[in-house]
Scaffold this motif. Structure first.
Motif, PDB file in Angstrom:
ATOM      1  N   LEU A  40      41.389  39.909  50.465  1.00  0.00           N
ATOM      2  CA  LEU A  40      41.676  38.722  49.396  1.00  0.00           C
ATOM      3  C   LEU A  40      41.126  37.930  49.985  1.00  0.00           C
ATOM      4  CD1 LEU A  40      42.872  37.602  47.797  1.00  0.00           C
ATOM      5  CD2 LEU A  40      45.052  36.537  48.621  1.00  0.00           C
ATOM      6  N   ALA A  41      40.703  36.924  51.328  1.00  0.00           N
ATOM      7  CA  ALA A  41      40.877  36.275  52.284  1.00  0.00           C
ATOM      8  C   ALA A  41      39.409  36.457  52.149  1.00  0.00           C
ATOM      9  CB  ALA A  41      41.319  36.567  54.116  1.00  0.00           C
ATOM     10  N   THR A  42      38.606  37.789  52.726  1.00  0.00           N
ATOM     11  CA  THR A  42      37.292  37.354  52.373  1.00  0.00           C
ATOM     12  C   THR A  42      36.838  37.435  51.265  1.00  0.00           C
ATOM     13  OG1 THR A  42      37.111  39.420  53.918  1.00  0.00           O
ATOM     14  CG2 THR A  42      34.836  39.223  53.092  1.00  0.00           C
ATOM     15  N   ALA A  43      37.085  37.546  50.070  1.00  0.00           N
ATOM     16  CA  ALA A  43      36.614  37.366  47.975  1.00  0.00           C
ATOM     17  C   ALA A  43      37.044  35.995  48.399  1.00  0.00           C
ATOM     18  CB  ALA A  43      37.215  38.525  47.787  1.00  0.00           C
ATOM     19  N   VAL A  44      37.999  34.825  48.446  1.00  0.00           N
ATOM     20  CA  VAL A  44      38.129  33.935  48.558  1.00  0.00           C
ATOM     21  C   VAL A  44      37.248  32.811  49.058  1.00  0.00           C
ATOM     22  CG1 VAL A  44      39.850  31.728  49.182  1.00  0.00           C
ATOM     23  CG2 VAL A  44      40.346  34.016  47.798  1.00  0.00           C
ATOM     24  N   TRP A  45      36.601  33.684  50.342  1.00  0.00           N
ATOM     25  CA  TRP A  45      36.004  32.831  51.186  1.00  0.00           C
ATOM     26  C   TRP A  45      34.675  32.871  50.597  1.00  0.00           C
ATOM     27  CZ3 TRP A  45      31.450  35.114  54.106  1.00  0.00           C
ATOM     28  CH2 TRP A  45      30.886  33.700  54.661  1.00  0.00           C
ATOM     29  N   GLU A  46      34.226  33.807  49.963  1.00  0.00           N
ATOM     30  CA  GLU A  46      32.933  33.908  49.562  1.00  0.00           C
ATOM     31  C   GLU A  46      32.588  33.187  48.767  1.00  0.00           C
ATOM     32  OE1 GLU A  46      28.864  35.780  49.003  1.00  0.00           O
ATOM     33  OE2 GLU A  46      30.302  35.919  50.864  1.00  0.00           O
ATOM     34  N   ALA A  98      30.410  42.303  41.327  1.00  0.00           N
ATOM     35  CA  ALA A  98      30.611  43.744  41.164  1.00  0.00           C
ATOM     36  C   ALA A  98      31.428  43.803  42.868  1.00  0.00           C
ATOM     37  CB  ALA A  98      29.279  44.255  41.283  1.00  0.00           C
ATOM     38  N   LYS A  99      30.756  43.247  43.566  1.00  0.00           N
ATOM     39  CA  LYS A  99      31.548  43.092  45.415  1.00  0.00           C
ATOM     40  C   LYS A  99      32.865  42.902  45.288  1.00  0.00           C
ATOM     41  CE  LYS A  99      28.054  42.174  48.908  1.00  0.00           C
ATOM     42  NZ  LYS A  99      27.209  41.337  48.722  1.00  0.00           N
ATOM     43  N   LEU A 100      33.204  41.441  44.565  1.00  0.00           N
ATOM     44  CA  LEU A 100      33.891  41.163  45.235  1.00  0.00           C
ATOM     45  C   LEU A 100      35.132  41.924  44.392  1.00  0.00           C
ATOM     46  CD1 LEU A 100      33.759  37.588  43.342  1.00  0.00           C
ATOM     47  CD2 LEU A 100      34.208  38.100  45.754  1.00  0.00           C
ATOM     48  N   ASP A 105      42.193  43.714  43.236  1.00  0.00           N
ATOM     49  CA  ASP A 105      42.340  44.471  41.677  1.00  0.00           C
ATOM     50  C   ASP A 105      41.437  43.441  41.531  1.00  0.00           C
ATOM     51  OD1 ASP A 105      44.144  46.317  43.663  1.00  0.00           O
ATOM     52  OD2 ASP A 105      45.513  44.417  44.085  1.00  0.00           O
ATOM     53  N   ARG A 106      41.752  42.588  40.858  1.00  0.00           N
ATOM     54  CA  ARG A 106      41.464  41.721  39.702  1.00  0.00           C
ATOM     55  C   ARG A 106      40.379  40.552  39.737  1.00  0.00           C
ATOM     56  NH1 ARG A 106      46.915  41.856  37.673  1.00  0.00           N
ATOM     57  NH2 ARG A 106      47.037  40.048  38.131  1.00  0.00           N
TER      58      ARG A 106
END
Length: 452
Positions: A40-46, A98-100, A105-106
């Motif tokens: 989750l932290a990596t997705a938010v940072w991206e 797609a990477k996210l 999950d969503r």
């Protein structure tokens, strides 16, 4: 989504790092695992990194969904170019949705009026503990209280991010080593399978050579056996014909038994020759016009002299609407002859009835030979066409090799048709052969000879 929501601004690179940290804090508070927290932290940072890089004046909202339970982070105010990467005159990264979706999950993204938002959610266990509203407000509020330029927090976040990257690299190296080992094992297995296939191929070639030698020997042997068998049978027929009433009854019976044994041996030899010829793939189909009435007339003359019980009649039904065929006359006659011989062997009283009828499609003719013998169990309907299978009690003076019906099946298949059987115990048996009205070769190995 209801309940408290905390909002963070995206004004600087430090804000981007802090957003990542707060997303992990939220996931940890909701008791998500370490891997889920990092994802989750990596997705938010991206998302926050690209939003800030594109010059957006955005904000980040942290909240908790209750249906289904999930940690939710929404980044608002993202410029259109952050989603599409089509800023004029610049080569700018595009947000990879797609990477996210591989990290959380969503993923929900919306782009309206040039301003977009992205919502990320990591779902909790359905039975997970959820805080009450007061407790949730207190925790989210504590997450919000910070100094946007706090150096120590920034350094800690960078260290944590670096540690996660090191861990991910170590994991990748371990998996790479595992894949290398698996590939090595697969290569060894493939080599083993290749060697085994080569060995099996060599053994198959040897077996073919042995089978060909055995078939050649059997064919030569049966050819050699036919000559003395025909000679013995000719002598027995001459004795019976010329001896007349002068023969002693016991001597006549002995000669008749010898003649029957020679006929049985000749049938066995001829059947073996037929099977060897078909197995060798040297079969020739001689195609000519076949009139079924003429075929039945010739068959009537042959079967009239076959041995049978005096209480069994051979009946040929009238032909109605049966078309002229274009097929191999001799192979079709052999099928019917074998059917009749089989019926006479197993029928003590009643009849053996031969018939032919055109099927509704007009392209096939069904030949049938029905007897009033003991019949067959349903479980024997398939086995009856196998080689060397003998089912049911034969009459004592008539014995078979178990090859006649299997030859019928092979010949019918060669002519493009099929065989069948209908039978019940105590109700007799009907054997059928459905043959195309016009022969069309289905195998290039079959030699077709047109005979007018």
């Amino acid at each position: 989504m209801g309940g408290p929501v905390i909002t963070l601004s995206l004004q600087s690179q430090e804000d981007v790092l802090l957003t990542r940290r707060r997303a992990r804090d939220l996931a940890g508070f909701l008791q998500l695992g370490a891997e889920a927290q990092s994802r989750l932290a990596t997705a938010v940072w991206e998302v926050a990194r690209l939003a800030h890089r594109h010059g957006s004046d955005g904000q980040v909202e942290l909240a908790i969904d209750d249906e289904p339970p999930a940690a939710v982070v929404t980044i608002r105010g993202i410029a259109h170019s952050a989603l599409t990467g089509d800023t004029p005159g610049e080569a700018i990264d595009r947000l990879d949705l797609a990477k996210l979706r591989q990290l959380v999950d969503r993923v929900e993204a919306s782009d309206a009026d040039g301003i977009a938002f992205v919502r990320l959610a990591s779902e909790l266990d359905p039975d997970a503990w959820l805080p009450g509203l007061d407790e949730l407000a207190h925790v989210l509020g504590s997450l919000q209280r910070h100094e946007s330029g706090e150096a120590e927090a920034t350094v800690n976040e960078l260290r944590m991010q670096n540690a996660e990257l090191v861990t991910a690299l170590a994991t990748l190296r371990d998996r790479e080593r595992e894949l290398t080992e698996v590939n090595r094992e697969l290569l060894d297995t493939n080599r083993g399978v290749t060697a085994l296939l080569a060995e099996l191929g060599q053994q198959a070639d040897e077996l073919r050579e042995r089978a060909a030698g055995s078939a050649s020997f059997l064919s030569a042997l049966t050819h050699e056996l036919r000559t003395p068998l025909y000679a013995v049978r000719g002598m027995t027929e001459a004795i019976l014909r010329e001896g007349g009433d002068e023969l002693h009854p016991r001597l006549r019976e002995d000669v008749r038994l010898i003649d029957g044994a020679m006929e049985e041996a000749l049938d066995l030899v001829n059947n073996h020759l037929d099977l060897a010829r078909m197995a060798a793939g040297r079969e020739i189909v001689r195609v000519s016009d076949v009139h079924v009435d003429e075929l039945f007339s010739a068959l009537r003359g042959i079967v009239a002299h076959l041995p049978r019980s005096p209480e069994v009649a051979i009946v040929f039904e009238e032909l109605n609407g049966v078309p002229r065929l274009r097929t191999d006359r001799f192979k079709l006659a052999q099928i019917l002859r074998n059917y009749v011989v089989n019926g006479l062997k197993f029928t003590e009283r009643g009849e053996v009835r031969i018939s032919a009828s055109a099927l509704p499609d007009g392209a096939h003719v069904c030949f049938a030979v029905a007897d009033t013998g003991p019949g067959l169990d349903a479980s024997d309907h398939e086995r009856v066409f196998e080689e060397f299978v003998q089912l049911g009690p034969e009459r004592g003076e008539l014995r078979g090799s178990g090859l006649g019906l299997s030859i019928c099946k092979r010949l019918a298949t060669l002519l493009g048709g099929e065989v069948g059987v209908v039978s019940e115990p105590g109700r007799g048996t009907t054997f059928t052969a459905t043959i195309p009205a016009v022969f069309e070769p289905a195998d290039d190995e079959v030699e077709v000879v047109e005979e007018g």
